[in-house]
Design an enzyme around this catalytic site. Structure first.
Site, PDB file in Angstrom:
ATOM      1  N   SER A 110       0.831  -1.196   0.000  1.00  0.00           N
ATOM      2  CA  SER A 110       0.000   0.000   0.000  1.00  0.00           C
ATOM      3  C   SER A 110       0.867   1.247   0.000  1.00  0.00           C
ATOM      4  O   SER A 110       1.607   1.497  -0.936  1.00  0.00           O
ATOM      5  CB  SER A 110      -0.970  -0.042   1.190  1.00  0.00           C
ATOM      6  OG  SER A 110      -1.930   0.977   1.104  1.00  0.00           O
ATOM      7  N   GLU A 211      -2.200  -3.170  -7.949  1.00  0.00           N
ATOM      8  CA  GLU A 211      -3.390  -3.403  -7.117  1.00  0.00           C
ATOM      9  C   GLU A 211      -3.900  -2.038  -6.661  1.00  0.00           C
ATOM     10  O   GLU A 211      -3.193  -1.044  -6.720  1.00  0.00           O
ATOM     11  CB  GLU A 211      -3.063  -4.303  -5.926  1.00  0.00           C
ATOM     12  CG  GLU A 211      -2.076  -3.729  -4.920  1.00  0.00           C
ATOM     13  CD  GLU A 211      -2.703  -2.864  -3.842  1.00  0.00           C
ATOM     14  OE1 GLU A 211      -3.908  -3.017  -3.552  1.00  0.00           O
ATOM     15  OE2 GLU A 211      -1.980  -2.023  -3.282  1.00  0.00           O
ATOM     16  N   HIS A 285      -5.197  -5.332  -0.983  1.00  0.00           N
ATOM     17  CA  HIS A 285      -5.926  -4.948   0.229  1.00  0.00           C
ATOM     18  C   HIS A 285      -7.045  -5.916   0.604  1.00  0.00           C
ATOM     19  O   HIS A 285      -7.893  -5.595   1.436  1.00  0.00           O
ATOM     20  CB  HIS A 285      -6.504  -3.542   0.057  1.00  0.00           C
ATOM     21  CG  HIS A 285      -5.467  -2.463   0.114  1.00  0.00           C
ATOM     22  ND1 HIS A 285      -4.607  -2.209  -0.934  1.00  0.00           N
ATOM     23  CD2 HIS A 285      -5.160  -1.568   1.083  1.00  0.00           C
ATOM     24  CE1 HIS A 285      -3.812  -1.198  -0.603  1.00  0.00           C
ATOM     25  NE2 HIS A 285      -4.129  -0.798   0.615  1.00  0.00           N
TER      26      HIS A 285
END
Length: 313
Positions: A110, A211, A285
């Site tokens: 992330s 992602e 996630h």
């Protein structure tokens, strides 16, 4: 490019917060989780600090702790407790000479995407896009997540993408079939915001992994086509598409994978239809969270449906 030394039982883990903070109660749960598994710990003192808005302390403090964990000879691996916001603020204060001189396991995803790629590109250190202690381990450390994480950090010669039975990979474009190249990428927003900076994620000659979480499909569309227009798909060897979690999608048949395929097929290369693309990679996630080694040499085979990584320690 080399893997750091594999993680051993009883290793000393450095616990850091490069982005957002967590509560004291949450930190206690993180510490208990790792100690129950036999690890020794060194814990950064900024993890619960809420004196810098949504970040775990000012960037100088967060960077100092990361530098300190890399420099500490007792620390064998560095785990991020969570992502969040603000890690890019501290990048200019991270000492890459210290990182390069002290290669060790670094795990996050992330908001840590820029650092994962920076340490691979500038320091020759394979990093791990994998589960974080508070975000993934404490509450929901499922078997697929655990098995893949342990295999990635202890593999001897090869690590194979652990394909969950409930989430088979999808061949979106077979392309040339098999390619081998270093893996780059991570969170789409972080890849996009790195463009034009000294820390721009390098994609030429690599397999690009993407992602994303939250947001409207229109925002994803803009970032994806920013990557296209910046030439980020022009020289990739292949593309892996991970989890796109909690996205707002107006048209069911026009989701993130379709947007990215449109960008690849319209980029500035005559062989766009020969770029192998695999989707539904379970990293990002969502759950499970399969570990991917950033910077490692990756063999992507669309015909045999395998993704393997060469381990060089």
């Amino acid at each position: 490019m080399k893997f750091p030394k594999k993680l051993k039982k009883g290793a000393c883990i450095g616990l850091v917060a490069c982005s957002s903070f967590i509560s004291k109660e949450r930190l206690e749960a993180c510490i208990a989780f790792l100690k129950e598994r036999g690890y020794r710990l060194k814990v950064a003192d900024n993890i619960t600090s809420n004196k810098a808005g949504y970040m775990a302390g000012e960037e100088t403090v967060r960077a100092q702790w990361l530098n300190r964990m890399f420099a500490d000879p007792e620390v064998e691996a560095i785990f991020c407790v969570r992502g969040g916001d603000g890690s890019n603020r501290m990048i200019t204060r991270v000492d890459l000479d210290i990182v390069q001189a002290n290669p060790k396991i670094f795990v996050g995803y992330s908001d840590t995407t820029t650092m994962l790629n920076l340490f691979a590109d500038r320091c020759g250190l394979v990093t791990f896009h994998g589960p974080m202690v508070s975000s993934n381990m404490v509450d929901a450390y499922d078997d697929d997540t655990r098995i893949s994480f342990e295999e990635a950090l202890t593999a001897e010669t090869e690590y194979q993408y652990h394909e969950p039975d409930a989430h088979p990979m999808v061949i979106a474009q077979e392309g040339c079939g098999k390619v081998m190249a270093p893996l780059a990428g991570g969170n789409l927003e972080l890849i996009g915001t790195s463009i034009g900076t000294p820390y721009e994620v390098e994609t030429d000659g690599k397999i690009l992994f993407i992602e994303e979480v939250h947001g409207h499909i229109g925002n994803l569309d803009r970032t994806v086509f920013q990557l296209r227009d910046a030439g980020k798909f022009d020289k990739v060897k292949g593309v892996l598409l991970g989890q796109f979690t909690d996205m707002i999608i107006d048209e069911a048949d026009y989701g993130p994978e379709r947007v990215i395929m449109d960008a690849i097929r319209s980029c500035d290369r005559p062989d766009a239809d020969q770029v192998p693309v695999i989707t539904n990679i379970q990293s990002g996630h969502g759950q499970p969270m399969i570990t991917l080694p950033i910077g490692a040499m990756c063999e992507m085979d669309t015909k045999n449906r395998t993704i393997r990584f060469r381990v060089d320690r």
